[in-house]
Design a protein around this motif. Structure first.
Motif, PDB file in Angstrom:
ATOM      1  N   GLU A 192      -3.244  -7.895  12.171  1.00 33.41           N
ATOM      2  CA  GLU A 192      -2.212  -7.017  12.711  1.00 33.41           C
ATOM      3  C   GLU A 192      -1.876  -5.868  11.775  1.00 33.41           C
ATOM      4  OE1 GLU A 192       1.121  -9.358  13.847  1.00 33.41           O
ATOM      5  OE2 GLU A 192      -0.019 -10.587  15.265  1.00 33.41           O
ATOM      6  N   ASN A 193      -2.510  -5.824  10.612  1.00 39.55           N
ATOM      7  CA  ASN A 193      -2.183  -4.775   9.647  1.00 39.55           C
ATOM      8  C   ASN A 193      -3.432  -4.046   9.157  1.00 39.55           C
ATOM      9  OD1 ASN A 193       0.892  -4.869   8.882  1.00 39.55           O
ATOM     10  ND2 ASN A 193       0.264  -6.985   9.183  1.00 39.55           N
ATOM     11  N   ASP A 194      -3.997  -4.547   8.077  1.00 43.68           N
ATOM     12  CA  ASP A 194      -5.093  -3.833   7.427  1.00 43.68           C
ATOM     13  C   ASP A 194      -6.288  -4.773   7.264  1.00 43.68           C
ATOM     14  OD1 ASP A 194      -6.817  -2.413   5.855  1.00 43.68           O
ATOM     15  OD2 ASP A 194      -5.428  -2.116   4.186  1.00 43.68           O
ATOM     16  N   SER A 285       3.335 -10.773   8.594  1.00 44.77           N
ATOM     17  CA  SER A 285       2.841  -9.493   9.068  1.00 44.77           C
ATOM     18  C   SER A 285       3.765  -8.354   8.649  1.00 44.77           C
ATOM     19  CB  SER A 285       2.693  -9.532  10.585  1.00 44.77           C
ATOM     20  OG  SER A 285       2.140  -8.332  11.068  1.00 44.77           O
ATOM     21  N   ALA A 289       2.642  -5.358   6.069  1.00 42.22           N
ATOM     22  CA  ALA A 289       2.764  -3.941   6.412  1.00 42.22           C
ATOM     23  C   ALA A 289       3.341  -3.144   5.246  1.00 42.22           C
ATOM     24  CB  ALA A 289       3.616  -3.788   7.662  1.00 42.22           C
ATOM     25  N   THR A 292       0.544  -2.426   2.742  1.00 37.78           N
ATOM     26  CA  THR A 292      -0.397  -1.393   3.159  1.00 37.78           C
ATOM     27  C   THR A 292       0.236  -0.006   3.153  1.00 37.78           C
ATOM     28  OG1 THR A 292       0.136  -1.787   5.492  1.00 37.78           O
ATOM     29  CG2 THR A 292      -1.723  -3.007   4.562  1.00 37.78           C
TER      30      THR A 292
END
Length: 294
Positions: A192-194, A285, A289, A292
């Motif tokens: 869901e992020n990187d 998550s 975030a 990132t």
């Protein structure tokens, strides 16, 4: 029974007995079994978090009986064939064959039931919600670690991450409850992020999760073998690193099982431990975030 039939039919009976024992060892864990037996099961069949073999383990189970029978027929096919024909011609022999087939079918039914009933228990995190903006940063340096290796047999250090941010967690291969869920949640948080986030799993069980088992653990946890890491080493070195990460745990000396929290650390690209979490995928998550974005 003809004396000529004793060793050919005895050889077939021996193969059947070994096969039944082999499948029983792979699929059934006996409560209170000694640790060496459970370790043998795990190593021989590459048991996953469900308690069932992985792909290699299933290939071994299904390949063993045909291989032994082929060797028997290649070496003594004429003798074995003649003994089987004489057995079929006798009423008692036919009854023995029918009884053996019935027992084998019953065993296969039990094995199928064991496979269908294998599940990873669901774990619900009551505090699984986005981390608030006031969620504290830890800002701890990367702990000192020596003597550890990854699934490739390479020494594992901070430099192994090559400057990538990472999700650090702790698990062991025989764990069928907390561990697979927590590793799954780290994968989901990355998704869901990187996708460039690394996932590092330090074993809690260096007694059984030895370095030569690490490749199977990568598969077991669904990790990327080229960019994620499962890490082990000697008992002393692993425990020293777990202490350096402040990872609480308690090992049952009889069963080898380890009680531990579902702890995940989120580490910046320079190795600074930014956050720690025991929440679920939503909290992870939201914290990932922030990594990132930094």
């Amino acid at each position: 029974m003809d004396r000529r039939d004793l060793w050919p039919l005895g050889a077939i009976g021996f193969i059947l007995v070994v096969t039944v024992a082999w499948w029983t060892l792979a699929l059934l864990s006996v409560p209170g079994a000694p640790e060496w037996l459970e370790r043998t099961r795990a190593v021989c069949f590459n048991l996953t978090e469900t308690g069932l073999p992985d792909t290699k383990g299933w290939l071994l189970l299904f390949g063993q009986p045909p291989t032994m029978l082929v060797l028997l027929f290649v070496g003594w096919g004429d003798h074995v064939g003649a003994s089987l024909r004489r057995l079929v011609y006798r009423r008692g022999g036919r009854l023995a064959i029918l009884g053996t087939l019935t027992l084998l079918l019953a065993g296969l039914s039990l094995a199928a039931a064991r496979v269908r009933g294998a599940e990873i228990p669901a774990i619900v995190f009551a505090d699984d919600e986005p981390a608030p903006e006031t969620y504290p940063r830890l800002d701890r340096p990367w702990p000192l670690m020596e003597g550890l290796v990854d699934q490739h047999g390479e020494p594992f250090q901070l430099s192994s991450l090559e400057g990538r941010a990472a999700l650090i967690t702790f698990a062991f291969g025989h764990c069928g409850t907390m561990c697979p869920v927590v590793v799954h949640q780290t994968r989901q948080a990355r998704l869901e992020n990187d996708p460039g986030l690394a996932i590092v799993v330090f074993t809690l069980d260096p007694w059984r999760d030895t370095p030569n088992r690490l490749p199977s653990l990568v598969d077991q946890y669904g990790l990327e073998t080229g960019s994620d890491f499962v890490v082990s080493g000697s008992i002393e070195d692993v425990n020293a690193v777990l202490d350096a990460w402040n990872m609480p745990r308690e090992r049952d000396e009889r069963s080898g099982d380890i009680t531990h929290p579902g702890l995940v650390y989120l580490v910046d690209g320079d190795g600074t431990t930014a956050y720690g979490s025991t929440g679920g995928v939503i909290q992870l998550s939201s914290l990932a975030a922030r990594l990132t974005r930094s």
